[in-house]
Design a protein around this motif. Structure first.
Motif: not given
Lengths: 239, 443
Positions: B27, B31, B55-56, B327, B331, B335, B377, B381, B420
């Motif tokens: 991730g 970014s 990542h996913t 997005v 996220h 989370f 997070v 976000s 991050g």
């Protein structure tokens, strides 16, 4: 609340919702033929979709708004950019995006793969999806251009666009051919001086572009064309 | 821990945690790719798309391994008997991890199915289906043999079965892109707003019964209501993904109305948890486990409920669809709803697996992990949300070309990256190391 009521809520809620989804799914399938032009979904389009998946395009780009958000949406790429522009991007991303702060990988696509992708993008661009995305709305572009051309006496720039047969390769309003970029789309991103320069010698600015030079026109004439194209700009808050 | 076979859960938790760390690292790269210019040579060899697939898929894999481990922990205690085939559970883990590794390495070499989130190539899907069948048989037959049915067991088994069946819709090649996405959402949406909610709600009910001592009858009655509302709003709510893909117009109404109600069951879940806590017959220990549980419930509501509602109505979604707004929601909801659930369960189960008295452990370092990651997070976000609103206005309303509208967004992606690396990664490393080296509390 009693146990009985709780159970009743669970089963009623679940069953109603499942029924709604299943019944509407069956009906949606009946309408997909029309909404997505299934009659035009031929072997080339399918091959294009496979190529699209093979190169994982969808993990940078969105299409129909789905996928990753790292690169422009491709739903209307065909009508916005036209075949030649798409081909250049696919063949030589390293030179097309050399000045960009974000790069596209060189995928070394075969000629057939590019042709298939074009067929796929063309078919996708015709899906009736409630006119999404708003920024590439063909309906809005056509409406605004047609209104402008109908209301104003024909401008010298517009006359030159017709005289030089620009619409044999470009789209404008409801007219033209999707080989080069849609003129309304060019208006969104370029200013008149840039366009006048570009018309004089396209090759110098976009190497490999399949567009003739208009150096037989005077600078003034080229500016007139450019100013006309800039006037096509829609959006910017107003409709 | 009362049953030997519960021990299998631990291997699932360990691998899940390691994959979690790897997910955060990929991730960070994503970014950063939004902020700095990655040179063409690197883009050619390791494009954004590959990192995104990693990542996913890491996210899905580690969350599912967490759910499976949690299930193996719960089953013996609920059914009051050992798992039927503990060794099969080990084989299943090896198959899944092997598939995961093969898929990740495959992505690096361009081996992909090319569908976002479902990039795992078809031959590997077969292995996944085999592993899922092993899991369902193992869990299902243990329940059937025990014949001590509870609502918790029932909804867990239903959720897991539902989850596995839905995966099948993502496997075929669809010629028609519209139909492809139509069924893609049967996997993605019906997972996170259907099957996964069932699984997680059942496992949370199990934890609440153990942690509060509140009567099972009460907890399970409200579980019924929550699940009924989750499924009522969530299943037909799939329609909020059908607005712009070439489906009939009525989906604007059906999707809009049902999905606008989706926050209701989450709110009920918040309320139920609060009520069970008030009626708790036991002290709130360990405090860190409780902190996680409460944060799970609250951020589930904020991320999935509020951030989801913000762009679910068609007139708003027309402008926000497929932007960084999605997005931001993605996220915080993953989370809040699922990452925090898994971590809560790990903190609940690992001390019991290790036989610590009363499930108590040394908590101090864990708080650092919790606050750094959660606030990280959350901040990330919010930065995504600012980027999303900018993108929506500049690109969708003003009609600026994509790349021009991306320029002011780069700064907000730097903010994402900063959160991050400084908070989420640091926090995740602390959480992982804390959980893997948990020590009993001093008596």
């Amino acid at each position: 609340m009693s146990d009985k009521v709780a159970k009743w809520i669970f089963w009623a809620g679940t069953i109603i919702s499942v029924l709604v989804l299943l019944v509407l799914t069956i009906d949606s399938h009946k309408q997909f033929n029309y909404l997505t032009n299934v009659d035009k979904l031929d072997a080339r389009v399918i091959a294009g979709k496979k190529t699209f998946e093979k190169h994982n395009c969808n993990d940078c780009h969105t299409i129909l708004g789905f996928g990753s958000y790292y690169a422009p949406d491709l739903t209307r790429a065909y009508t916005r950019l036209g075949e030649d522009s798409i081909q250049r991007r696919l063949k030589h991303p390293e030179s097309v995006f050399s000045d960009s702060f974000r790069k596209m990988p060189q995928q070394n696509l075969a000629g057939q793969e590019i042709a298939d992708l074009l067929a796929f993008f063309r078919w996708v661009s015709e899906i009736r999806n409630n006119d999404w995305p708003p920024q590439h709305s063909e309906t809005r572009w056509k409406r605004s251009t047609d209104k402008m051309l109908a209301s104003a006496a024909i401008s010298p720039g517009a006359a030159l666009v017709l005289q030089e047969n620009c619409l044999d390769c470009h789209t404008l309003g409801s007219r033209g051919v999707a080989k080069g970029q849609r003129l309304e789309w060019i208006a969104q991103s370029r200013d008149a001086l840039w366009m006048a320069d570009f018309l004089k010698n396209p090759e110098a600015i976009a190497p490999g572009v399949d567009m003739p030079a208009y150096d037989h026109l005077s600078k003034e004439q080229r500016l007139k064309i450019a100013e006309f194209i800039v006037s096509l700009k829609t959006h910017r808050g107003e409709d | 821990m009362e049953y030997r076979s519960q021990r299998i859960a631990y291997s699932y938790f360990v691998i899940a945690l390691l994959l979690f760390g790897l997910q955060v690292v990929t991730g960070l790269w994503l970014s950063l790719s939004y902020f700095i210019t990655i040179p063409q040579a690197i883009v050619d060899a390791f494009p954004f798309s590959t990192a995104r697939a990693m990542h996913t898929n890491l996210l899905v894999l580690w969350l599912l391994l967490g759910f499976m481990g949690a299930t193996f922990f719960m089953i013996p205690e609920e059914t009051k008997r050992e798992l039927l085939w503990p060794k099969l559970a080990v084989v299943q883990l090896i198959l899944l991890v092997g598939t995961g590794v093969a898929a990740l390495v495959g992505f690096l070499f361009g081996w992909t199915q090319g569908k976002p989130l479902l990039e795992i190539p078809r031959p590997l899907d077969v292995v996944i289906v085999v592993a899922a069948l092993m899991f369902l048989f193992n869990v299902g037959l243990t329940m059937f043999k025990a014949k001590r049915w509870t609502v918790t067991q029932g909804s867990l088994l239903a959720g897991l079965t539902f989850l596995s069946v839905l995966y099948l819709f993502g496997i075929p090649f669809y010629k028609n892109l519209t139909v492809d996405w139509y069924y893609w959402w049967w996997v993605i949406h019906l997972w996170v707003e259907g099957a996964w909610e069932l699984v997680v709600a059942a496992l949370t009910a199990f934890m609440l019964i153990k942690l509060t001592g509140v009567e099972r009858k009460v907890v399970e009655k409200w579980l019924y209501v929550e699940l009924g509302l989750f499924l009522f709003t969530g299943i037909a709510g799939t329609g909020h993904h059908y607005y712009w893909l070439g489906a009939p117009k009525y989906w604007l109404w059906v999707g809009g109305i049902f999905s606008a109600l989706e926050p209701v069951p989450i709110l009920l879940m918040v309320f139920d948890t609060y009520r069970h806590m008030k009626e708790s017959k036991l002290p709130f220990v360990p405090k860190l486990t409780w902190t996680y549980l409460v944060a799970n419930v609250v951020l589930h509501f904020v991320g999935a409920g509020l951030f989801g509602f913000a762009h679910t109505l068609p007139m708003i979604n027309y402008y926000t669809h497929g932007s960084q707004v999605t997005v931001a929601h993605g996220h915080l909801s993953f989370f809040g709803a699922y990452v925090l659930f898994n971590l809560t369960f790990f903190y609940f189960a690992i001390p019991r697996l290790k036989g610590f008295p009363d499930g108590q452990y040394k908590e101090k370092r864990g708080y650092w992990g919790f606050w750094l990651t959660s606030l990280g997070v959350l901040g990330m976000s919010l930065a995504f949300a600012v980027a999303g609103v900018l993108q929506t206005y500049l690109e969708r309303v003003q009609g600026q070309p994509y790349m021009i509208a991306q320029k002011p967004i780069r700064f907000w992606m730097l903010i994402v990256f900063a959160h991050g690396i400084l908070m989420v990664l640091t926090g995740a490393v602390i959480i992982i190391s804390h959980l893997l080296t948990l020590k009993p509390a001093k008596a």
